[in-house]
Design a protein around this motif. Structure first.
Motif, PDB file in Angstrom:
ATOM      1  N   ARG A 181     -62.313  82.146  33.999  1.00  0.00           N
ATOM      2  CA  ARG A 181     -62.491  81.876  32.568  1.00  0.00           C
ATOM      3  C   ARG A 181     -62.989  83.111  31.836  1.00  0.00           C
ATOM      4  NH1 ARG A 181     -66.344  76.914  32.653  1.00  0.00           N
ATOM      5  NH2 ARG A 181     -66.193  76.997  30.385  1.00  0.00           N
ATOM      6  N   SER A 182     -63.818  83.922  32.502  1.00  0.00           N
ATOM      7  CA  SER A 182     -64.328  85.133  31.853  1.00  0.00           C
ATOM      8  C   SER A 182     -63.238  86.182  31.690  1.00  0.00           C
ATOM      9  CB  SER A 182     -65.489  85.715  32.668  1.00  0.00           C
ATOM     10  OG  SER A 182     -65.044  86.139  33.948  1.00  0.00           O
ATOM     11  N   LYS A 183     -62.246  86.178  32.604  1.00  0.00           N
ATOM     12  CA  LYS A 183     -61.147  87.140  32.528  1.00  0.00           C
ATOM     13  C   LYS A 183     -60.055  86.678  31.581  1.00  0.00           C
ATOM     14  CE  LYS A 183     -61.731  88.820  37.285  1.00  0.00           C
ATOM     15  NZ  LYS A 183     -61.080  88.917  38.621  1.00  0.00           N
ATOM     16  N   ASN A 184     -59.890  85.364  31.478  1.00  0.00           N
ATOM     17  CA  ASN A 184     -58.806  84.802  30.678  1.00  0.00           C
ATOM     18  C   ASN A 184     -59.199  84.772  29.208  1.00  0.00           C
ATOM     19  OD1 ASN A 184     -56.705  83.350  29.579  1.00  0.00           O
ATOM     20  ND2 ASN A 184     -56.647  81.833  31.229  1.00  0.00           N
ATOM     21  N   LYS A 185     -58.357  85.334  28.358  1.00  0.00           N
ATOM     22  CA  LYS A 185     -58.632  85.332  26.921  1.00  0.00           C
ATOM     23  C   LYS A 185     -58.347  83.975  26.299  1.00  0.00           C
ATOM     24  CE  LYS A 185     -57.635  90.253  26.313  1.00  0.00           C
ATOM     25  NZ  LYS A 185     -56.805  91.258  25.594  1.00  0.00           N
ATOM     26  N   GLY A 186     -57.668  83.124  27.032  1.00  0.00           N
ATOM     27  CA  GLY A 186     -57.315  81.815  26.509  1.00  0.00           C
ATOM     28  C   GLY A 186     -58.456  80.828  26.625  1.00  0.00           C
ATOM     29  N   VAL A 187     -58.132  79.561  26.393  1.00  0.00           N
ATOM     30  CA  VAL A 187     -59.120  78.494  26.410  1.00  0.00           C
ATOM     31  C   VAL A 187     -58.842  77.577  27.587  1.00  0.00           C
ATOM     32  CG1 VAL A 187     -60.141  76.591  25.122  1.00  0.00           C
ATOM     33  CG2 VAL A 187     -59.280  78.597  23.906  1.00  0.00           C
ATOM     34  N   SER A 188     -59.816  77.413  28.448  1.00  0.00           N
ATOM     35  CA  SER A 188     -59.690  76.534  29.600  1.00  0.00           C
ATOM     36  C   SER A 188     -59.953  75.093  29.199  1.00  0.00           C
ATOM     37  CB  SER A 188     -60.683  76.964  30.682  1.00  0.00           C
ATOM     38  OG  SER A 188     -60.846  75.954  31.653  1.00  0.00           O
ATOM     39  N   THR A 189     -59.438  74.163  30.010  1.00  0.00           N
ATOM     40  CA  THR A 189     -59.765  72.754  29.816  1.00  0.00           C
ATOM     41  C   THR A 189     -61.275  72.554  29.839  1.00  0.00           C
ATOM     42  OG1 THR A 189     -57.700  72.096  30.879  1.00  0.00           O
ATOM     43  CG2 THR A 189     -59.401  70.423  30.732  1.00  0.00           C
ATOM     44  N   LEU A 190     -61.969  73.376  30.615  1.00  0.00           N
ATOM     45  CA  LEU A 190     -63.421  73.249  30.732  1.00  0.00           C
ATOM     46  C   LEU A 190     -64.157  73.715  29.478  1.00  0.00           C
ATOM     47  CD1 LEU A 190     -63.946  74.414  34.421  1.00  0.00           C
ATOM     48  CD2 LEU A 190     -63.740  72.099  33.526  1.00  0.00           C
ATOM     49  N   ASP A 191     -63.426  74.255  28.510  1.00  0.00           N
ATOM     50  CA  ASP A 191     -64.030  74.645  27.234  1.00  0.00           C
ATOM     51  C   ASP A 191     -63.814  73.582  26.158  1.00  0.00           C
ATOM     52  OD1 ASP A 191     -64.840  77.185  28.167  1.00  0.00           O
ATOM     53  OD2 ASP A 191     -62.815  77.963  27.855  1.00  0.00           O
ATOM     54  N   ILE A 192     -62.989  72.598  26.463  1.00  0.00           N
ATOM     55  CA  ILE A 192     -62.517  71.666  25.439  1.00  0.00           C
ATOM     56  C   ILE A 192     -63.237  70.324  25.537  1.00  0.00           C
ATOM     57  CG2 ILE A 192     -60.490  70.440  24.555  1.00  0.00           C
ATOM     58  CD1 ILE A 192     -58.770  72.650  25.810  1.00  0.00           C
ATOM     59  N   TRP A 193     -63.713  69.835  24.401  1.00  0.00           N
ATOM     60  CA  TRP A 193     -64.280  68.486  24.359  1.00  0.00           C
ATOM     61  C   TRP A 193     -63.138  67.480  24.484  1.00  0.00           C
ATOM     62  CZ3 TRP A 193     -63.632  64.002  21.675  1.00  0.00           C
ATOM     63  CH2 TRP A 193     -64.643  63.052  21.781  1.00  0.00           C
ATOM     64  N   PRO A 194     -63.301  66.383  25.252  1.00  0.00           N
ATOM     65  CA  PRO A 194     -64.468  65.955  26.027  1.00  0.00           C
ATOM     66  C   PRO A 194     -64.440  66.413  27.478  1.00  0.00           C
ATOM     67  CG  PRO A 194     -62.863  64.196  26.024  1.00  0.00           C
ATOM     68  CD  PRO A 194     -62.237  65.334  25.241  1.00  0.00           C
ATOM     69  N   TRP A 195     -63.383  67.177  27.845  1.00  0.00           N
ATOM     70  CA  TRP A 195     -63.193  67.529  29.256  1.00  0.00           C
ATOM     71  C   TRP A 195     -64.275  68.458  29.773  1.00  0.00           C
ATOM     72  CZ3 TRP A 195     -60.418  63.707  29.969  1.00  0.00           C
ATOM     73  CH2 TRP A 195     -59.401  63.349  29.079  1.00  0.00           C
ATOM     74  N   LYS A 196     -64.926  69.205  28.885  1.00  0.00           N
ATOM     75  CA  LYS A 196     -65.994  70.096  29.340  1.00  0.00           C
ATOM     76  C   LYS A 196     -67.188  69.303  29.873  1.00  0.00           C
ATOM     77  CE  LYS A 196     -67.977  70.719  24.684  1.00  0.00           C
ATOM     78  NZ  LYS A 196     -68.274  71.742  23.637  1.00  0.00           N
TER      79      LYS A 196
END
Length: 401
Positions: A164-179
């Motif tokens: 996640r730190s390397k990826n410039k995109g948005v992970s599922t783990l950044d998104i409500w409610p999945w985080k």
């Protein structure tokens, strides 16, 4: 004075005091919820709700099929340059200054307080709440199961953090409610796998995928957990009311607490949600997928085409930059077993049907949508099957998106 009377009087007084505090607490909560509801209803738009305004806000209620609308409708209409920055992550821009035309996010309605008032149209999709709860549970399990390629929870967590730190995109783990839901389920899956290894058994008696306690958290335990109560129960209503635990409103926590404590106050929340739905440009239904998609193309798509055709922006979304394309929904950084071909298909399946921006019509938009959704569903099915293999024999045969 009789000793019995002496004991009774303090108890009576104590009961009166407790009752007084109870009434006061209810009245306080009622005032809090009423004040919020009054202010919320006061801000309703008086303009033509059927006319598309400058900014289109797609309030994506999780597990309603919004992914297909995003990839197969909106990305065919809006160029990447017209998308507001970092949708699905967090608001990192000033909407009053940006020239973006499209915001797509799982944020609740409270984000509209930061959007230009009078210049924003809202659309959403709703789903039968029981089906949505099933789908939320299944998706939580599906995404969490991808981490089981790792030997233990620590390894999985560390690897996900590095990616996640390397990826410039948005992970599922950044998104409500999945985080909230995925890490909870991930920890539970590893704990159950470790327990099976300790027992040294692979004999599973239950044939019900929603009640295989040795493999995965049972559905009943999931929906009765405080985390699910906080996020999943009445989730769509709270999202439209702007009262989730991800809300921008400072009073949201207290309002939600009062409604949870005194259920009858939920009527105020329901009335606000209904009013907001009534003021939206479009509300689709997951169960009436084909009819809703056709209506979206005619009600929303037609107006977007009319707005953007002169700016020569339509159709460029089909060539969207892959680094942005993969941010909102791709979980490939979590799926260590996904091969390169599948990752490629995931990126291109919804974007390989380019649209001629010079003569876009509603009919062509619907044709493009049909091709796009077919490819998107195939990719989703492949990933779902690959993920659920890791918790075999548990398997959800009723696939819902």
């Amino acid at each position: 004075m009789d000793s019995t009377v002496k004991c009774t009087i303090p108890l009576i007084l104590l009961g009166l005091v407790v009752n007084a505090f109870s009434v006061t607490d209810y009245e306080h909560c009622e005032n809090v919820v009423k004040k919020w509801a009054t202010n919320s209803l006061k801000h309703g738009s008086k303009e033509d709700k059927h006319a598309l305004k400058d900014l289109l806000f797609f309030l994506h209620v999780p597990r309603t099929g919004g992914r297909t609308y995003f990839h197969c409708f909106l990305k065919k209409l809006y160029s990447s340059s017209l998308e507001c920055p970092r949708s699905y992550d967090k608001l990192r821009f000033d909407p009053s200054k940006e020239k973006c035309r499209l915001l797509v996010t799982h944020d609740d309605y409270s984000i509209s307080s930061k959007l230009p008032r009078g210049r924003t149209s809202v659309v959403t999709i709703l789903r039968n709440p029981i089906d949505r709860v099933f789908s939320t549970y299944e998706f939580s399990v599906e995404v969490a199961a991808r981490f089981l390629v790792h030997p233990n929870l620590t390894s999985a967590t560390q690897m996900a953090g590095r990616l996640r730190s390397k990826n410039k995109g948005v992970s599922t783990l950044d998104i409500w409610p999945w985080k909230y839901l995925v890490p909870w389920m991930r920890e539970d899956l590893f704990a159950r796998r470790d327990a099976r290894k300790t027992r040294g058994t692979s004999d599973f008696t239950s044939g019900d995928p929603y009640n295989m306690e040795d493999i995965v958290m049972p559905l009943l335990k999931y929906i009765n957990n405080p985390i699910a109560h906080e996020i999943v129960h009445n989730g769509a209503t709270f999202q439209i009311a702007g009262l989730t635990n991800n809300s921008y409103l400072p009073e949201s926590h207290e309002v939600r607490h009062c409604v949870d404590k005194y259920n009858n106050l939920g009527d105020y929340v329901l009335q606000v949600a209904k009013k907001r739905l009534d003021n939206m440009l479009y509300v689709g239904l997951t169960e009436d997928h084909r009819e809703s998609a056709t209506m979206f193309a005619n009600v929303v798509g037609q107006q977007v085409i009319s707005q953007l055709v002169n700016s020569n922006a339509i159709g460029k979304g089909a060539n969207v930059n892959n680094s942005e394309q993969g941010t909102s929904f791709s979980d490939s950084e979590l799926d260590q077993n996904t091969n390169s071909d599948e990752k490629g298909n995931e990126t291109t399946s919804s974007d390989d049907n380019e649209v001629n921006q010079d003569n876009m019509t509603v009919e062509k938009l619907m044709d493009t949508y049909e091709v796009c959704i077919s490819g998107l569903r195939k990719t989703q099915t492949r990933r779902r099957i690959a993920s659920l293999k890791r918790i075999s024999p548990a398997n959800f045969t009723k696939e819902v998106s």
